[in-house]
Write an enzyme that holds these catalytic residues in place. Structure first.
Site: not given
Ligand code: CP
Ligand code: NVA
Length: 311
Positions: A111, A138, A141, A228, A267, A295
């Site tokens: 990540r 992502h 997701q 989101d 998400c 997930r």
């Molecule tokens: N939706 C998602 O990826 O959540 P986190 O940021 O908690 O991993």
């Molecule tokens: N769009 C958000 C998703 C978090 C899971 C971010 O990137 O922060």
């Protein structure tokens, strides 16, 4: 010469057929282990002895816990590296990190911010690399989101989805999912907050994917509504963005434009009172807790596909 490993940086790396296989596997495996304690392995423990290394350069709750649990349930284990406490955070290169982790782990999840870092990791790793969220996309997701829609609506192809809000990483993967899995998608973003060009270009080849600046137009008759955060991790200008996105809030009046039994996805984490109200997030259309749980199930199927155990 050793064969290149499979990677999962975007949904297209798997393609529509493999994604369909993963979704079936996710639902079947979820059913088969119903009633087991959460940490107990599946009866077949198909990844016994396998290790997943996870690199986090951004915060996470769901991705971190679901991948860790996924590995335990498949019979393997996970090792977590936070950028603040690993040498990556002190400037060790992605390439060297990839080479080293490939000696210790059977797969690597990352990540991070720049998508190019995940691409570089995959280039230098000799084991599968998973995108656990970048600024571009992502895809993990979307696996969970599609599974959730099939579970709640009985089908995926031909369903009518609407996205309201920022053209962000989740939106980009949603466009890719609609393209690969043949569902219809209307994306409503304010001017200046549109999705990535490469993802939008996919939409140009499909009449079923369209873009608008009018949230009410996008959500009209939708079976699945997705939103989101207005400010993703690493972005500034929260106040400015709040103003730009105000008319995209998914509240009860907005949901009234969708089908009565529409499925609401998010998400998470949610910014209650911003992109979605409490009444909608906690209301009868919301399936966000199932979505979060999925997930785990979807990623178990993804891990099996990456190790060539699904086809
Ligand atoms: N939706 C998602 O990826 O959540 P986190 O940021 O908690 O991993
Ligand atoms: N769009 C958000 C998703 C978090 C899971 C971010 O990137 O922060």
């Amino acid at each position: 010469m050793t064969a290149r490993p499979r990677h999962f940086l975007n949904l297209a790396d798997a393609g529509g057929e493999a994604v369909a296989l993963m979704l079936n596997e996710a639902m079947e495996r979820k059913q088969r282990r119903a009633g087991k304690p959460k940490g107990a392995p599946d009866d077949d423990a198909p990844l016994a002895g396998h290790v997943l290394a996870m690199i986090f350069e951004k915060n996470s709750t769901r991705t971190r816990v679901s991948f860790d649990l996924a590995m335990r349930q498949l019979g393997g284990s996970a090792i977590i590296l936070d950028s603040g406490s690993s040498q990556l955070g002190r400037g060790e290169t992605i390439a060297d990190t990839a080479r080293v982790l490939s000696r210790f782990a059977d797969a690597i999840m990352i990540r991070t911010d720049a998508h190019a870092k995940a691409v570089a990791l995959a280039e230098y790793a000799s084991v599968p690399v998973i995108n656990g969220l970048t600024d571009l996309s992502h895809p993990c997701q979307l696996l969970a989101d599609m599974q959730t829609v099939i579970e709640h609506r009985g089908r995926l192809a031909g369903t009518k989805w609407a996205w309201l809000g920022d053209g962000n990483n989740v939106c980009n993967s949603l466009i890719e999912a609609a393209y690969l899995m043949h569902f219809s998608l209307a994306v409503a973003c304010p001017n200046g907050f549109e999705p990535d060009d490469t993802m939008s270009a996919l939409a140009a080849t499909r009449d079923e994917i369209c873009f608008t600046e009018d949230p009410a137009e996008a959500i009209a008759g939708a079976e699945v509504v997705v939103t989101d955060t207005w400010t993703s991790m690493g972005q500034d200008g929260e106040d400015y963005r709040r103003k730009a996105f105000a008319r995209f809030q998914v509240d009860e009046a907005m949901m009234a434009h969708a089908k009565d039994d529409a499925t609401l996805l998010h998400c998470l984490p949610a910014h209650r009172g911003e992109e979605v109200t409490d009444a909608v997030l906690d209301g009868p259309n919301s399936v966000v807790w199932d979505e979060a749980e999925n997930r785990l199930h979807a990623q178990k199927a993804l891990l099996l596909w990456l190790f060539g155990k699904l086809d």
